[in-house]
Design an enzyme around this catalytic site. Sequence first.
Site, PDB file in Angstrom:
ATOM      1  N   LYS A  13      41.006  10.288 -48.281  1.00  0.00           N
ATOM      2  CA  LYS A  13      42.419  10.698 -48.279  1.00  0.00           C
ATOM      3  C   LYS A  13      43.138  10.390 -46.977  1.00  0.00           C
ATOM      4  O   LYS A  13      44.236   9.857 -46.983  1.00  0.00           O
ATOM      5  CB  LYS A  13      42.484  12.223 -48.421  1.00  0.00           C
ATOM      6  CG  LYS A  13      42.760  12.741 -49.773  1.00  0.00           C
ATOM      7  CD  LYS A  13      42.900  14.256 -49.735  1.00  0.00           C
ATOM      8  CE  LYS A  13      41.798  14.932 -48.998  1.00  0.00           C
ATOM      9  NZ  LYS A  13      42.006  15.970 -48.132  1.00  0.00           N
ATOM     10  N   ARG A  85      46.226  23.067 -51.544  1.00  0.00           N
ATOM     11  CA  ARG A  85      44.817  23.217 -51.901  1.00  0.00           C
ATOM     12  C   ARG A  85      44.588  24.342 -52.889  1.00  0.00           C
ATOM     13  O   ARG A  85      43.478  24.487 -53.389  1.00  0.00           O
ATOM     14  CB  ARG A  85      44.001  23.507 -50.644  1.00  0.00           C
ATOM     15  CG  ARG A  85      43.391  22.270 -49.986  1.00  0.00           C
ATOM     16  CD  ARG A  85      42.739  22.741 -48.711  1.00  0.00           C
ATOM     17  NE  ARG A  85      41.681  21.930 -48.208  1.00  0.00           N
ATOM     18  CZ  ARG A  85      41.814  20.969 -47.301  1.00  0.00           C
ATOM     19  NH1 ARG A  85      42.993  20.618 -46.880  1.00  0.00           N
ATOM     20  NH2 ARG A  85      40.756  20.342 -46.835  1.00  0.00           N
ATOM     21  N   ARG A 124      30.187  10.883 -41.217  1.00  0.00           N
ATOM     22  CA  ARG A 124      31.247  11.210 -40.255  1.00  0.00           C
ATOM     23  C   ARG A 124      30.755  12.257 -39.259  1.00  0.00           C
ATOM     24  O   ARG A 124      31.095  12.202 -38.074  1.00  0.00           O
ATOM     25  CB  ARG A 124      32.482  11.732 -41.006  1.00  0.00           C
ATOM     26  CG  ARG A 124      33.668  11.922 -40.100  1.00  0.00           C
ATOM     27  CD  ARG A 124      34.913  12.282 -40.859  1.00  0.00           C
ATOM     28  NE  ARG A 124      34.872  13.636 -41.381  1.00  0.00           N
ATOM     29  CZ  ARG A 124      35.770  14.147 -42.209  1.00  0.00           C
ATOM     30  NH1 ARG A 124      36.767  13.405 -42.631  1.00  0.00           N
ATOM     31  NH2 ARG A 124      35.683  15.389 -42.603  1.00  0.00           N
ATOM     32  N   ARG A 130      32.483  16.505 -36.059  1.00  0.00           N
ATOM     33  CA  ARG A 130      33.479  17.524 -36.392  1.00  0.00           C
ATOM     34  C   ARG A 130      32.774  18.835 -36.701  1.00  0.00           C
ATOM     35  O   ARG A 130      31.782  18.862 -37.405  1.00  0.00           O
ATOM     36  CB  ARG A 130      34.286  17.075 -37.613  1.00  0.00           C
ATOM     37  CG  ARG A 130      35.712  16.731 -37.253  1.00  0.00           C
ATOM     38  CD  ARG A 130      36.439  16.161 -38.426  1.00  0.00           C
ATOM     39  NE  ARG A 130      36.641  17.133 -39.497  1.00  0.00           N
ATOM     40  CZ  ARG A 130      37.508  16.943 -40.486  1.00  0.00           C
ATOM     41  NH1 ARG A 130      38.217  15.841 -40.545  1.00  0.00           N
ATOM     42  NH2 ARG A 130      37.657  17.850 -41.427  1.00  0.00           N
ATOM     43  N   ARG A 141      33.140  23.506 -48.438  1.00  0.00           N
ATOM     44  CA  ARG A 141      34.422  22.834 -48.662  1.00  0.00           C
ATOM     45  C   ARG A 141      34.458  22.178 -50.039  1.00  0.00           C
ATOM     46  O   ARG A 141      35.474  22.227 -50.733  1.00  0.00           O
ATOM     47  CB  ARG A 141      34.676  21.801 -47.561  1.00  0.00           C
ATOM     48  CG  ARG A 141      35.057  22.480 -46.242  1.00  0.00           C
ATOM     49  CD  ARG A 141      34.674  21.652 -45.043  1.00  0.00           C
ATOM     50  NE  ARG A 141      35.499  20.479 -44.921  1.00  0.00           N
ATOM     51  CZ  ARG A 141      35.096  19.352 -44.328  1.00  0.00           C
ATOM     52  NH1 ARG A 141      33.876  19.264 -43.835  1.00  0.00           N
ATOM     53  NH2 ARG A 141      35.903  18.333 -44.235  1.00  0.00           N
TER      54      ARG A 141
HETATM   55  P1  AMP Z   1      41.021  18.620 -43.818  1.00  0.00           P
HETATM   56  O1  AMP Z   1      41.103  17.813 -42.584  1.00  0.00           O
HETATM   57  O2  AMP Z   1      42.191  18.394 -44.749  1.00  0.00           O
HETATM   58  O3  AMP Z   1      39.704  18.494 -44.520  1.00  0.00           O
HETATM   59  O4  AMP Z   1      41.166  20.165 -43.381  1.00  0.00           O
HETATM   60  C1  AMP Z   1      40.249  20.755 -42.496  1.00  0.00           C
HETATM   61  C2  AMP Z   1      40.234  22.258 -42.661  1.00  0.00           C
HETATM   62  O5  AMP Z   1      41.540  22.802 -42.387  1.00  0.00           O
HETATM   63  C3  AMP Z   1      39.914  22.759 -44.063  1.00  0.00           C
HETATM   64  O6  AMP Z   1      38.518  22.804 -44.318  1.00  0.00           O
HETATM   65  C4  AMP Z   1      40.548  24.156 -44.048  1.00  0.00           C
HETATM   66  O7  AMP Z   1      39.764  25.059 -43.285  1.00  0.00           O
HETATM   67  C5  AMP Z   1      41.821  23.898 -43.252  1.00  0.00           C
HETATM   68  N1  AMP Z   1      42.951  23.508 -44.123  1.00  0.00           N
HETATM   69  C6  AMP Z   1      43.600  22.316 -44.132  1.00  0.00           C
HETATM   70  N2  AMP Z   1      44.571  22.298 -45.051  1.00  0.00           N
HETATM   71  C7  AMP Z   1      44.550  23.511 -45.651  1.00  0.00           C
HETATM   72  C8  AMP Z   1      45.279  24.127 -46.701  1.00  0.00           C
HETATM   73  N3  AMP Z   1      46.263  23.465 -47.334  1.00  0.00           N
HETATM   74  N4  AMP Z   1      44.972  25.403 -47.059  1.00  0.00           N
HETATM   75  C9  AMP Z   1      43.990  26.080 -46.424  1.00  0.00           C
HETATM   76  N5  AMP Z   1      43.247  25.569 -45.434  1.00  0.00           N
HETATM   77  C10 AMP Z   1      43.511  24.296 -45.040  1.00  0.00           C
END
Ligand code: AMP
Length: 189
Positions: A13, A85, A124, A130, A141
Amino acid sequence: MRILILGPQGSGKGTQAKRIAEAYDVPHVATGDILRAAVADGSELGGQVRPILERGDLVPDDLMVGLIRERLAEEDGFVLDGFPRTMAQAEALDSMLEDIGKPLDAVILLQVSDEVATGRLRARAAAEGRADDSPEAIRNRLRLYHELTELVVDRYALAGIEVIVDGEQTMDDVFAAIQDALEGVAAGR
Ligand code: AMP
């Protein structure tokens, strides 16, 4: 263009959203990046969300909706990555966009199996380290994606604005399929 990109972590993504942003000259709004920047800055928000991110849990809806409301108010077009989400987030986004008369043009779903997603996230983790790429956080996740975010996927599929793209192809082939879909949208197909 107002575009949503959906898919599990590890679906590519972020990479594809960056390419869309460049090709269509719209800002890439990635909630994960916004939250990680807050953690890195040591801001109050960062302190609040840090343990949540590390566990691979979801930040509360009201906090996320507030963040997005502020960010999208500044923009005419965008490619939104990582939001919504949950159903509550999707409903808030839809009503926000309806209020300003700027509906979504397209929703792109990058489809990948859990095996492929997990393999990419592990790679990754080795490369970037990370904090939320630990095996437990990865499992958490993906579980939350299936439990909560797939309802969002169904919502936009029902609305008839979702295009499914096979995310297991090469990065260039995925992007070509996305461009095809977006050109179809622009041409009203
Ligand atoms: P990502 O980089 O999109 O995988 O986001 C990393 C982390 O940020 C996720 O595992 C959540 O802990 C938090 N996060 C990002 N976007 C959201 C969202 N829309 N709602 C809730 N938590 C989020």
